[in-house]
Scaffold this active site. Structure first.
Site, short mmCIF file in Angstrom:
data_model
loop_
_atom_site.label_atom_id
_atom_site.label_comp_id
_atom_site.label_asym_id
_atom_site.label_seq_id
_atom_site.Cartn_x
_atom_site.Cartn_y
_atom_site.Cartn_z
N HIS A 81 -1.16 -1.26 -4.16
CA HIS A 81 -2.53 -0.90 -3.86
C HIS A 81 -2.70 0.66 -3.59
O HIS A 81 -1.67 1.23 -2.71
CB HIS A 81 -2.76 -1.54 -2.12
CG HIS A 81 -3.87 -1.50 -1.83
ND1 HIS A 81 -5.09 -2.21 -2.10
CD2 HIS A 81 -4.14 -0.50 -0.47
CE1 HIS A 81 -6.03 -1.87 -1.21
NE2 HIS A 81 -5.64 -0.92 -0.15
N ASP A 132 -4.72 3.77 -1.91
CA ASP A 132 -5.72 4.15 -1.17
C ASP A 132 -6.38 5.46 -1.39
O ASP A 132 -5.82 6.46 -1.12
CB ASP A 132 -5.42 3.96 0.28
CG ASP A 132 -5.38 2.63 0.85
OD1 ASP A 132 -6.16 1.76 0.68
OD2 ASP A 132 -4.01 2.32 1.42
N SER A 146 0.68 -1.20 -0.03
CA SER A 146 0.13 0.03 -0.03
C SER A 146 0.88 1.22 -0.09
O SER A 146 1.87 1.35 0.83
CB SER A 146 -0.84 0.12 1.24
OG SER A 146 -1.39 1.28 1.30
N HIS A 187 -8.20 1.15 -4.22
CA HIS A 187 -9.16 0.99 -3.03
C HIS A 187 -9.97 2.31 -2.74
O HIS A 187 -9.19 3.06 -2.06
CB HIS A 187 -8.54 0.47 -1.80
CG HIS A 187 -9.27 0.12 -0.70
ND1 HIS A 187 -8.75 0.11 0.86
CD2 HIS A 187 -10.49 0.13 -0.30
CE1 HIS A 187 -9.57 -0.20 1.53
NE2 HIS A 187 -10.73 -0.03 0.75
N MET A 189 -11.81 -5.75 5.29
CA MET A 189 -10.97 -4.75 6.05
C MET A 189 -10.60 -5.42 7.43
O MET A 189 -11.57 -5.76 8.33
CB MET A 189 -11.70 -3.54 6.23
CG MET A 189 -11.83 -2.62 4.98
SD MET A 189 -10.22 -2.06 4.08
CE MET A 189 -9.54 -1.41 5.45
N ASP A 205 -6.81 -6.42 4.20
CA ASP A 205 -6.11 -4.91 4.50
C ASP A 205 -6.31 -4.39 5.64
O ASP A 205 -7.23 -4.18 6.13
CB ASP A 205 -6.94 -3.95 3.19
CG ASP A 205 -6.17 -2.62 3.01
OD1 ASP A 205 -5.19 -2.71 3.70
OD2 ASP A 205 -7.00 -1.84 2.43
N MET A 221 -12.06 4.43 -0.70
CA MET A 221 -12.69 4.83 0.45
C MET A 221 -13.40 6.24 0.29
O MET A 221 -12.96 7.15 0.98
CB MET A 221 -12.02 4.73 1.64
CG MET A 221 -11.37 3.21 2.02
SD MET A 221 -9.87 3.12 2.75
CE MET A 221 -8.63 3.40 1.33
N MET A 278 -8.95 8.17 -0.26
CA MET A 278 -9.70 8.81 0.52
C MET A 278 -10.30 10.19 0.46
O MET A 278 -9.54 10.94 0.01
CB MET A 278 -8.95 8.77 1.86
CG MET A 278 -8.32 7.24 2.16
SD MET A 278 -7.66 7.27 3.82
CE MET A 278 -6.88 5.63 3.72
C1 DX5 Z 1 -6.28 1.89 5.53
C2 DX5 Z 1 -5.82 1.50 4.29
C3 DX5 Z 1 -4.80 0.47 3.96
C4 DX5 Z 1 -3.58 0.74 4.45
C5 DX5 Z 1 -3.07 -0.29 5.35
O1 DX5 Z 1 -7.64 2.39 5.49
O2 DX5 Z 1 -6.94 0.77 3.31
O3 DX5 Z 1 -4.54 -0.09 2.69
O4 DX5 Z 1 -2.63 1.38 3.91
O5 DX5 Z 1 -1.85 0.03 6.07
P1 DX5 Z 1 -1.18 -0.98 6.95
O6 DX5 Z 1 -0.66 -2.31 6.33
O7 DX5 Z 1 -0.01 -0.33 7.64
O8 DX5 Z 1 -2.36 -1.27 8.18
ZN ZN Z 2 -6.53 -0.10 1.27
#
Ligand code: DX5
Ligand code: ZN
Length: 228
Positions: free
Chosen positions: A31, A33, A8, A64, A135, A173, A66, A35
């Protein structure tokens, strides 16, 4: 399906994303993220950054989302170059229509469940998906502690996948690391997102290799992966 490790980039240096992608050469997907500061209390990046990153690396992108209103925004991430697009079922107005649209545009369609969202209501919807994301932390931030209480949900989801004979990938994740990845693999996950465990390591590429070796060994011993 072989084990897959998806670093990620949330834990990477956002000013050096192309280099950070290169640092995990050998990973299956990057990956990404996304947001929006509404669906989760954090703000990261959007379509223009995904477009640039897709041009800068050969590693396929696993986006991903969010975000609120993924029905409106998710198709743009396919156009931006994502190979896989994950929307949250809690935010989607019409998850089946959205999964079909993502697939029709040429990406893998994936749906995510927050920790408090059960899998059972979505059993009939699984054939519409290429991947399901469970998750293992509350979405929003990297570096959180893995939620052990998600292991039974992973196990039940793997049973549903086997029961229906689906090719669905099962991603976890959040808090995935050397100390938790074996339990995830044993429960039935086959795609592992790791942020801090990869980018917090001295050698991120080596961290990917080590996580993969651990997950492969645990999968080989797991009852769900046996032929009998
Ligand atoms: C959290 C993200 C993850 C995050 C995971 O909301 O969706 O992808 O980057 O990070 P680690 O592996 O550090 O928990
Ligand atoms: Zn993620």
């Amino acid at each position: 399906m072989a084990v897959q490790i998806n670093p990620s980039i949330l834990s990477a240096d956002f000013a050096r994303l192309a280099d950070e992608a290169e640092a995990v050469r050998g990973a299956d997907f990057l990956h990404v993220d996304v947001m929006d500061n509404h669906f989760v209390p954090n703000l990261t990046l959007g379509v223009p950054v995904v477009e640039s990153l897709a041009r800068a690396t050969d590693t396929p992108l696993d986006c991903h989302l969010m975000i609120e209103d993924p029905d409106r925004w998710a198709p743009q991430y396919v156009e931006a170059g994502a190979s896989s697009v994950t929307f949250h079922v809690e935010a989607a107005a019409a998850p089946v229509r959205l999964a079909r649209e993502i697939r029709a545009k040429g990406a893998r369609a994936s749906m995510a469940l927050k920790p408090a969202t059960p899998i059972e209501p979505f059993e009939d919807l699984l054939p519409e998906l290429d991947m399901l994301l469970i998750m293992t932390v509350e979405p929003g931030f990297g570096g959180q502690a893995f939620l052990d209480i998600m292991l039974p949900k992973i196990r039940r989801t793997r049973e549903l996948i086997n029961k229906h004979g689906l090719e669905l990938w099962l991603q976890v994740d959040g808090g995935v690391s050397a100390s938790t990845i074996e339990r995830c693999a044993d429960a039935g996950a086959d795609v592992f997102v790791a942020g801090s465990a990869v980018y917090g390591a001295q050698d991120p590429a080596e961290a990917v290799r080590a996580l993969r070796a651990q997950a492969e060994a645990a999968t080989a011993k797991a009852s769900w992966a046996c032929d009998h």
